[in-house]
Motif scaffolding. Sequence first.
Motif, PDB file in Angstrom:
ATOM      1  N   PHE A 110       0.841  -1.194   0.000  1.00  0.00           N
ATOM      2  CA  PHE A 110       0.000   0.000   0.000  1.00  0.00           C
ATOM      3  C   PHE A 110       0.878   1.246   0.000  1.00  0.00           C
ATOM      4  O   PHE A 110       1.943   1.276   0.601  1.00  0.00           O
ATOM      5  CB  PHE A 110      -0.905   0.031   1.229  1.00  0.00           C
ATOM      6  CG  PHE A 110      -1.886  -1.110   1.294  1.00  0.00           C
ATOM      7  CD1 PHE A 110      -3.125  -1.010   0.673  1.00  0.00           C
ATOM      8  CD2 PHE A 110      -1.577  -2.274   1.966  1.00  0.00           C
ATOM      9  CE1 PHE A 110      -4.036  -2.060   0.739  1.00  0.00           C
ATOM     10  CE2 PHE A 110      -2.469  -3.329   2.039  1.00  0.00           C
ATOM     11  CZ  PHE A 110      -3.698  -3.229   1.425  1.00  0.00           C
ATOM     12  N   TRP A 126      -3.678   0.311  -3.402  1.00  0.00           N
ATOM     13  CA  TRP A 126      -3.243  -1.080  -3.296  1.00  0.00           C
ATOM     14  C   TRP A 126      -2.448  -1.373  -4.552  1.00  0.00           C
ATOM     15  O   TRP A 126      -2.969  -1.320  -5.662  1.00  0.00           O
ATOM     16  CB  TRP A 126      -4.457  -1.985  -3.169  1.00  0.00           C
ATOM     17  CG  TRP A 126      -4.279  -3.452  -3.394  1.00  0.00           C
ATOM     18  CD1 TRP A 126      -4.983  -4.230  -4.260  1.00  0.00           C
ATOM     19  CD2 TRP A 126      -3.374  -4.343  -2.720  1.00  0.00           C
ATOM     20  NE1 TRP A 126      -4.581  -5.543  -4.187  1.00  0.00           N
ATOM     21  CE2 TRP A 126      -3.589  -5.642  -3.247  1.00  0.00           C
ATOM     22  CE3 TRP A 126      -2.396  -4.170  -1.737  1.00  0.00           C
ATOM     23  CZ2 TRP A 126      -2.872  -6.749  -2.807  1.00  0.00           C
ATOM     24  CZ3 TRP A 126      -1.678  -5.280  -1.299  1.00  0.00           C
ATOM     25  CH2 TRP A 126      -1.915  -6.552  -1.826  1.00  0.00           C
ATOM     26  N   LEU A 228      -9.232  -3.983   0.531  1.00  0.00           N
ATOM     27  CA  LEU A 228      -8.738  -4.083  -0.842  1.00  0.00           C
ATOM     28  C   LEU A 228      -9.792  -3.677  -1.870  1.00  0.00           C
ATOM     29  O   LEU A 228      -9.487  -3.621  -3.069  1.00  0.00           O
ATOM     30  CB  LEU A 228      -8.280  -5.511  -1.156  1.00  0.00           C
ATOM     31  CG  LEU A 228      -7.159  -6.097  -0.296  1.00  0.00           C
ATOM     32  CD1 LEU A 228      -6.751  -7.462  -0.834  1.00  0.00           C
ATOM     33  CD2 LEU A 228      -5.961  -5.163  -0.253  1.00  0.00           C
TER      34      LEU A 228
END
Length: 258
Positions: A110, A126, A228
């Motif tokens: 990240f 991400w 995510l």
Amino acid sequence: MCGRFALLAKADLMREFLNVLNIGDTPERYNIAPTQPILIVIAGERQEPGSNLPERKAMLVRWGFMPGWVKDPRDFPLLINARAETAIGKASFKAAMRHRRILVPASGFFEWRRPEEKGAKAQAYWIRPKKGEIVAFAGLMETWSSADGSEVDTGAILTTAANNDISRVHDRMPVVIRPEDFSRWLDCKTQEPRDVVDLMKPIDDGFFEAIPVSDKVGKVANMGPDILEPVEERAEEALPEKKKGAQAPPLSDQLSLF
């Protein structure tokens, strides 16, 4: 820098990718943070019977490098990253570069981009490989011993200048070691630091993709797959052509092994 990453790959995939036999079933970890245990791979002492590949071993270390000469960790900064450009000569990492190079398996990492506008909210991304489910970051480890004789294995991830893709988000990225270079990177007996300098470079453009996600990842207590989930970027947060790096959120909410 690299202040958060994830490891979602199943044990059988990691064993095959890393050529390590002693990786057992591991939980999916969506938000690995500094001071937490991380899985690493080190070179072994011998070859597996009937194999041309050197033995490798998996182990857990604390993410937060501690040089052996540190007397009180409370007086030493948390070193989660080491700059590839200076690690060979820097006092904190010099010995580890020569004797204790490691691989850190990950499914991605990240990063945060902070807009130019004062007070604007940082955008989290991400960043994962476009192909495959796992990568190996270059890292260093050191075993720190306290005055009472207790020991803590610690590690850091090496970073380098971001490639053209990632520089749109941040100016640094983890060093990625390709499978064909695992043995050379881990071989600290015959490969001196100067022999592996060529491996500490940005990965090729097109290797990673950056997916905007919510700011849930900034809080260490958020550990589920929902962090995510892609989010839609606001128009003012669209990636610019070039952007100076931004720091991840402060680490004040991290755990500590000391």
